[in-house]
Design an enzyme around this catalytic site. Sequence first.
Site, PDB file in Angstrom:
ATOM      1  N   GLY A  39      28.632  28.208  39.570  1.00  0.00           N
ATOM      2  CA  GLY A  39      29.330  29.459  39.285  1.00  0.00           C
ATOM      3  C   GLY A  39      28.463  30.432  38.530  1.00  0.00           C
ATOM      4  N   GLY A 182      26.361  50.439  28.381  1.00  0.00           N
ATOM      5  CA  GLY A 182      26.701  50.221  29.769  1.00  0.00           C
ATOM      6  C   GLY A 182      28.023  49.475  29.827  1.00  0.00           C
ATOM      7  N   HIS A 444      55.576  55.115  46.879  1.00  0.00           N
ATOM      8  CA  HIS A 444      56.087  55.698  45.632  1.00  0.00           C
ATOM      9  C   HIS A 444      57.131  54.769  45.041  1.00  0.00           C
ATOM     10  CE1 HIS A 444      57.559  58.755  42.826  1.00  0.00           C
ATOM     11  NE2 HIS A 444      58.780  58.383  43.190  1.00  0.00           N
TER      12      HIS A 444
END
Length: 465
Positions: A39, A182, A444
């Site tokens: 990972g 950043g 909506h």
Amino acid sequence: MMENYQVLVIGAGPGGYVAAIRAAQLGLKTAIVERAELGGVCLNWGCLPTKTLLRSTEILRLAREGTSYGLVLDSAPRFDLTTAVKRSRDVAKQLNRGVQGLMKKNKVTVLTGHARLLGKGKVAIDNAGAEQKVQAKHIILATGARARSIPGFEPNSESIWTAREAMMPEVLPKSITVIGAGAIGVEFASFYATAGSKVTILEASDRILPVEDSEISDMLAEHLRKQGIEIHTGASVENQETTTCGIKVNFTKSGSSQSVEAEKVILAVGITGNVEGLGLENTKIQVDRTHIIVNEYCETDEPDIYAIGDIAGPPWLAHKASHEGVMVAELIAGVEDVHALDPKSVPSCTYCHPQVASVGITEKQALEQGFEVDIGRFPFLGNGKALSLGEPEGLVKTVIDKKTGELLGAHMIGPEVTELISTYTLARTLETTEVELMQTVFPHPTLSEALHESVLAAYGRALHI
């Protein structure tokens, strides 16, 4: 006898393990080498654990604002740092186990150790002094990157942290100086400020999130300052001094010397590619500032060796690495019509509060490249769902080519924009013009209506501002 594979992937981060899965799916005998956790940094020490921590402080923020939602608390909410960190680590462990399961499911051989290229498809793998050698027809380098340090600020796990230490604090620091604004720096600043630390950001550029559209960066800076975060842009860090209270960072700004003192410093000044010890000297592979030079298909100068993800250069994003992994695996397998990745169509997400997301080029970049543009802006203040959520801060900005109607870029700050950006990313992939976007029916009440309204606004047709 030396084991022979059709594909050998070196590095099991989000680029490497995805490349291995896709190669195996395509019927190629595949192995993957990893010296740490399956990972990679992303799942274990980066993307996912940090988002888990940020979720904890998001709930804390909502609890503090609970009375406005009709939530009555008998006492002020208290943040349990230990529990939040444990939950973050538990999520990382679960994801790690998930990758292990995926390797087994797809019959990918997992080799543990540090891999070194020997040339002509041969690779040596060192596992705690025990070495084995394998052969592979195709090799994919996906070794990722690590946090970059700056002279005089070498991480020491005590007062100067990298992202890894910042994810596992035993005690909440009273004050923190974040060097670099950043995405990583801003996310940690947001987490610690909400948790209760006094946070100061030092950024060398003239604005935070310097790769984002300047309008979005400026709005985020305003929101972070309202949250109590002190921000110094145009700040050139000089040196540091140990004090009785922690660490003092000396910097220059606008020609004057200044300093800020805090218990901890978090370094978030970029990354360095993991190219050391890979045996690149035994190949024709070229390296530029710790990143391997590749073409649009991630091919290196050495035949049948590819490089993907952070080690292959920007944008340094997990989803970019995964996409490259799939592309390379399909290229090796001979899949027809494999398309090179368009860097301008890779979305960028920052999970601070409020969130920031973008895809494509900024307004400034569009003008510099000679485009005539139509600019659409729609504030979340005009969106009913944002108001009902109690999150009206933010803006959706679209940059559209005046001549062709192409969506050149989209830039957002506000609630759940890291989820919403996929709509614009898909629009760019499908080469959708403003006509299709304006004719699309958005449900909506949703936050996504703001995306529709921003495009309408570019042509003076917005309905709710």
